[in-house]
Design an enzyme around this catalytic site. Structure first.
Site, PDB file in Angstrom:
ATOM      1  N   GLN A 133      -7.030  -4.579  -1.555  1.00  0.00           N
ATOM      2  CA  GLN A 133      -7.380  -5.970  -1.852  1.00  0.00           C
ATOM      3  C   GLN A 133      -6.416  -6.604  -2.851  1.00  0.00           C
ATOM      4  O   GLN A 133      -5.950  -7.718  -2.657  1.00  0.00           O
ATOM      5  CB  GLN A 133      -8.816  -6.043  -2.405  1.00  0.00           C
ATOM      6  CG  GLN A 133      -9.867  -5.668  -1.370  1.00  0.00           C
ATOM      7  CD  GLN A 133     -11.259  -5.636  -1.982  1.00  0.00           C
ATOM      8  OE1 GLN A 133     -11.682  -4.624  -2.520  1.00  0.00           O
ATOM      9  NE2 GLN A 133     -11.956  -6.752  -1.911  1.00  0.00           N
TER      10      GLN A 133
ATOM     11  N   ARG B  62      -2.913  -7.831  -1.850  1.00  0.00           N
ATOM     12  CA  ARG B  62      -2.806  -9.040  -1.035  1.00  0.00           C
ATOM     13  C   ARG B  62      -2.457 -10.265  -1.883  1.00  0.00           C
ATOM     14  O   ARG B  62      -2.098 -11.308  -1.321  1.00  0.00           O
ATOM     15  CB  ARG B  62      -4.113  -9.274  -0.246  1.00  0.00           C
ATOM     16  CG  ARG B  62      -4.454  -8.163   0.743  1.00  0.00           C
ATOM     17  CD  ARG B  62      -3.417  -8.058   1.855  1.00  0.00           C
ATOM     18  NE  ARG B  62      -3.378  -9.241   2.675  1.00  0.00           N
ATOM     19  CZ  ARG B  62      -4.206  -9.509   3.670  1.00  0.00           C
ATOM     20  NH1 ARG B  62      -5.130  -8.640   4.008  1.00  0.00           N
ATOM     21  NH2 ARG B  62      -4.103 -10.609   4.356  1.00  0.00           N
ATOM     22  N   HIS B  63      -2.551 -10.136  -3.203  1.00  0.00           N
ATOM     23  CA  HIS B  63      -2.082 -11.208  -4.082  1.00  0.00           C
ATOM     24  C   HIS B  63      -0.570 -11.083  -4.175  1.00  0.00           C
ATOM     25  O   HIS B  63      -0.070 -10.127  -4.773  1.00  0.00           O
ATOM     26  CB  HIS B  63      -2.745 -11.110  -5.460  1.00  0.00           C
ATOM     27  CG  HIS B  63      -4.210 -11.429  -5.413  1.00  0.00           C
ATOM     28  ND1 HIS B  63      -4.722 -12.667  -5.682  1.00  0.00           N
ATOM     29  CD2 HIS B  63      -5.284 -10.686  -5.029  1.00  0.00           C
ATOM     30  CE1 HIS B  63      -6.035 -12.667  -5.508  1.00  0.00           C
ATOM     31  NE2 HIS B  63      -6.408 -11.475  -5.115  1.00  0.00           N
TER      32      HIS B  63
ATOM     33  N   GLN C   8       0.807   4.523  -7.909  1.00  0.00           N
ATOM     34  CA  GLN C   8       0.956   5.961  -7.685  1.00  0.00           C
ATOM     35  C   GLN C   8       1.085   6.233  -6.179  1.00  0.00           C
ATOM     36  O   GLN C   8       0.277   5.771  -5.380  1.00  0.00           O
ATOM     37  CB  GLN C   8      -0.284   6.677  -8.224  1.00  0.00           C
ATOM     38  CG  GLN C   8      -0.197   8.183  -8.072  1.00  0.00           C
ATOM     39  CD  GLN C   8      -1.423   8.876  -8.635  1.00  0.00           C
ATOM     40  OE1 GLN C   8      -2.404   8.233  -9.000  1.00  0.00           O
ATOM     41  NE2 GLN C   8      -1.375  10.190  -8.691  1.00  0.00           N
TER      42      GLN C   8
ATOM     43  N   ARG D 224       2.594   9.498  -1.034  1.00  0.00           N
ATOM     44  CA  ARG D 224       3.646  10.237  -0.344  1.00  0.00           C
ATOM     45  C   ARG D 224       4.314  11.233  -1.285  1.00  0.00           C
ATOM     46  O   ARG D 224       4.868  12.219  -0.838  1.00  0.00           O
ATOM     47  CB  ARG D 224       4.733   9.299   0.194  1.00  0.00           C
ATOM     48  CG  ARG D 224       4.319   8.512   1.410  1.00  0.00           C
ATOM     49  CD  ARG D 224       5.466   7.634   1.892  1.00  0.00           C
ATOM     50  NE  ARG D 224       6.534   8.373   2.518  1.00  0.00           N
ATOM     51  CZ  ARG D 224       7.769   7.905   2.727  1.00  0.00           C
ATOM     52  NH1 ARG D 224       8.091   6.701   2.313  1.00  0.00           N
ATOM     53  NH2 ARG D 224       8.693   8.635   3.325  1.00  0.00           N
TER      54      ARG D 224
ATOM     55  N   ARG E 126      -2.210  13.304   3.864  1.00  0.00           N
ATOM     56  CA  ARG E 126      -2.978  12.206   3.228  1.00  0.00           C
ATOM     57  C   ARG E 126      -3.748  11.351   4.225  1.00  0.00           C
ATOM     58  O   ARG E 126      -4.578  10.549   3.838  1.00  0.00           O
ATOM     59  CB  ARG E 126      -2.037  11.321   2.399  1.00  0.00           C
ATOM     60  CG  ARG E 126      -1.248  10.366   3.254  1.00  0.00           C
ATOM     61  CD  ARG E 126      -0.261   9.535   2.491  1.00  0.00           C
ATOM     62  NE  ARG E 126       0.783   9.155   3.424  1.00  0.00           N
ATOM     63  CZ  ARG E 126       1.309   7.938   3.501  1.00  0.00           C
ATOM     64  NH1 ARG E 126       0.949   7.010   2.665  1.00  0.00           N
ATOM     65  NH2 ARG E 126       2.231   7.670   4.396  1.00  0.00           N
TER      66      ARG E 126
ATOM     67  N   ARG F  15      -0.574 -18.383 -14.168  1.00  0.00           N
ATOM     68  CA  ARG F  15      -1.026 -19.239 -13.066  1.00  0.00           C
ATOM     69  C   ARG F  15      -1.600 -18.394 -11.936  1.00  0.00           C
ATOM     70  O   ARG F  15      -2.639 -18.717 -11.364  1.00  0.00           O
ATOM     71  CB  ARG F  15       0.145 -20.080 -12.549  1.00  0.00           C
ATOM     72  CG  ARG F  15      -0.273 -21.128 -11.537  1.00  0.00           C
ATOM     73  CD  ARG F  15       0.920 -21.946 -11.075  1.00  0.00           C
ATOM     74  NE  ARG F  15       0.510 -23.118 -10.329  1.00  0.00           N
ATOM     75  CZ  ARG F  15       1.342 -24.039  -9.867  1.00  0.00           C
ATOM     76  NH1 ARG F  15       2.640 -23.919 -10.102  1.00  0.00           N
ATOM     77  NH2 ARG F  15       0.895 -25.073  -9.185  1.00  0.00           N
TER      78      ARG F  15
ATOM     79  N   ARG G  44     -11.759 -13.659  -7.577  1.00  0.00           N
ATOM     80  CA  ARG G  44     -12.324 -12.320  -7.735  1.00  0.00           C
ATOM     81  C   ARG G  44     -13.431 -12.235  -8.779  1.00  0.00           C
ATOM     82  O   ARG G  44     -14.116 -11.213  -8.844  1.00  0.00           O
ATOM     83  CB  ARG G  44     -11.208 -11.318  -8.050  1.00  0.00           C
ATOM     84  CG  ARG G  44     -10.053 -11.309  -7.060  1.00  0.00           C
ATOM     85  CD  ARG G  44     -10.483 -10.943  -5.634  1.00  0.00           C
ATOM     86  NE  ARG G  44      -9.307 -10.743  -4.770  1.00  0.00           N
ATOM     87  CZ  ARG G  44      -9.371 -10.302  -3.533  1.00  0.00           C
ATOM     88  NH1 ARG G  44     -10.539 -10.025  -2.957  1.00  0.00           N
ATOM     89  NH2 ARG G  44      -8.269 -10.139  -2.817  1.00  0.00           N
TER      90      ARG G  44
END
Lengths: 256, 256, 256, 256
Positions: free
Chosen positions: D76, D79-80, D88, D91, D165, D183, D192
């Site tokens: 989530q 996405r900003h 972290q 892989r 993973r 901003r 949020r």
């Protein structure tokens, strides 16, 4: 041109090293940061440069005050989109006695500089005349529409200079605050410290680079035009042909 | 000012409806798209507007050709950073007979327009004089450094106009290609169709909005200044005080 | 993995050539575009590549439908920030019978694939059990707070799967719409077609590149990992050591 | 979840006031800054909020260390796009004994939490088994291709965990450094801190907001969900219906 480093992220190199180390380590952040001696910070920054891992350097930003540059320069620098700008407004600030930038090649030629200065004077005279005509016109309109004198005057002034500025030349000096993160700065230096860049933004980029090097010498150790990093010029047939001089120029700039 | 919609994502509204539907559905993309009749596309777009889900409209872009606008407008439009610009270069294109923009309030006043036109003529004359002096100066230098005549002439011209343009006024006309996605356009219209926007960029925004409405009427049904969407003005004490007129203006603009 | 080119800017190469030509020409845009024969468009695109002028390629965008990729891939692709994403939501879409991605190295090993499939089954079973327990719990709460049965059921379901999804594995398949402009795509291919990229996003990047080459062969003629463009590897000590094979692979991919 | 404000632009409010004042003043930057007493800084920041002038607040950035959050949250927050992330890597970092996040609604239910914990244990067991099988397989291949034991082991490990993973759940804990300018943070809090946001990112946003308020109380005085700023809810039929409680919650949060 006056360029000042107004502020920057504190301990920029340690912040970047923390970010980089975090990607590859399982320890918690406090422990990571405690382990970061100045020597290790240096080591991490060099490693980042070597493997081309650019994203950690985004975490630190640098804010510059820039004064006495032309509106031509403004048009160029604002094309860098990963940056924040606050610029003196020609809509709000009356230019009744504007300062202007003179290109060195013009300053250097008696005939050219005379013509140039006359044109600057003519610009400002016309600006003032137009502003006066328009202020009077708008004041009348606003008063007729019922505004009191003070309000009408304020609104008339703003509306007048908004249009009068159409006669102002590119040479007109402006000032601004610019903030970029280090990754965006690296890109800026890469393009604007290049020998092919236009003289004014080139001069600005050199001054900004020197200030960055003082604040974070390891971070900016390889910053500059592409040839400084690659030891050769990637510009193809557009090359300036002097990449060895350029490399030595930036070596010196970073020693100061 | 001439504004053309050069190109845009095909079937923009269907593309957006597909994107929006995909977020909430388990069907595969082909099936999603097959089910999207024009009525359902309209329904989805209205729903997006209602719940304020802005991100799906980013998938479609609109490319405008813009000509006959001033360098003042250029300085304003390039501050929109989620956009792509290609602009006629004053470093590469010689302005020996430039066109210029006249603010309506100046055009409307005999005395002002006379002064204005004289100043424009004086700018272009000085530009040409300076360009000639500098070309001669640089041609001499490049020849002495060993360039052949043709090369020296080309390099001298570029270097000369790079500096001569410092006398060009904000009024100087330019042209550009601008691409924005629909989300960035919505923000652009919100700011630049507002009654408080400066007249030239306001006129441009209105023309762009009309072209968008023709290409994608449902998508841009609520586009325009904030008051058009909210039915009230959010500008506080800076309000223009005429939001009802503004709302009715944009209602009409979209009918045409 | 299924990748489709849903839509793209029409005549992408002509649009880019127009943008590029406009920067250096004084003609108006209509005239510029009329003169752009397919041969001239090709010429301009090759020139842009040669001199490294990247900004005109931003004017065209490509929208892909991507299905049957893992949530691991989602985490990687959404790190590309100059892009627009619409993604199937795990908060809104119940995963009662989810599909999953199996890494080839696991599929290729009998023992590994057996363990893997059992774990997938166990994930989905637990997901369903948790969803049921939470739905019942929330339904009770919402009913007690006064919601009618239908509303309580709907709200309980959403709240339940929001938490149940915490047990879903990275392998879980998702689908999305992704839009990037050509400049951002070039960067994406440069990083993700590299031999060092993780297999799943590498496979996706190859499929996207092939679709781009079909739609705009001249524009993407040099696209791919850095070695394809530079004829050598810039990765230093992280190099895969096989750049000649990589170059010949992408030559073939573009012929198909 | 542990959230720390690692660093931020020094004197953030004074920096913003300088940027804002510069737009409307003719004085040079040194003089501007000298005149900025704490009272005037406060006044400028309040004025910016009133007239909705958002761009000056971009000049200051805040860098957070975030630990003990789930991979769901990571999906989530990334996405900003106007933000910088260092995360972290699954892989590179082996998860042989990973920590995980438990949703409160699951923790709160005996039956659910038992099933949940068993599934977590099963995930980690499978991860370890798969990693072992794949390490052995790849080690054999790399050795046969001529790598020495140490190199083969290192390469085998990386290649193995890259695939193992795929069985790790969304619940898996991760850590990251996130930098946003003020901003972008305002936008983040607006979305949020809303009552409709998912619980984990909502909790994170609240913690980040509290840290921001401590560092720059005037700047963040109005930050939070839209209802805090507007005194009403703009979410239409999706409204939570409790905006008065929300407003009073954020009033309290800022007092602490």
């Amino acid at each position: 041109m006056k360029v000042t480093l107004i502020t920057h992220t504190p301990e920029p190199e340690k912040t970047i090293a923390t970010a980089a180390k975090l990607c590859y380590a399982s320890a918690d952040i406090d422990t990571l940061m405690e382990g970061l001696t100045p020597e290790k910070v240096d080591g991490f920054l060099k490693m980042l440069t070597d493997i081309g891992h650019e994203s950690p350097v985004e975490h630190v930003t640098f804010t510059f005050g820039i004064e006495g540059v032309s509106r031509s320069l403004l048009a160029q620098i604002t094309r860098h989109r990963i940056a924040s700008f606050s610029v003196q407004s020609q809509r709000y600030v009356e230019e009744s006695h504007f300062e202007f930038v003179t290109p060195p090649e013009i300053a250097d030629n008696k005939e050219a500089v005379k013509i140039y200065n006359e044109q600057m004077q003519s610009s400002i005279d016309t600006y003032n005349k137009l502003a006066d005509i328009l202020k009077e016109k708008h004041f009348k309109t606003f008063t007729e529409l019922g505004d009191d004198e003070k309000t009408a005057k304020r609104k008339a002034q703003k509306k007048a200079i908004e249009d009068a500025r159409f006669v102002l030349p590119n040479a007109c000096a402006t000032k601004m605050l610019v903030t970029m993160n280090a990754r965006s700065l690296m890109n800026f230096f890469s393009l604007r410290c290049c020998n092919r860049a236009q003289w004014e933004i080139h001069e600005l980029a050199d001054k900004m680079l020197r200030l960055c090097v003082e604040a974070a010498p390891t971070l900016f150790a390889n910053a500059g035009p592409s040839c400084v990093r690659e030891g050769r010029c990637p510009e193809g047939k557009m090359a300036c042909g002097k990449y060895k001089d350029v490399i030595s120029k930036y070596k010196k700039l970073k020693e100061v």
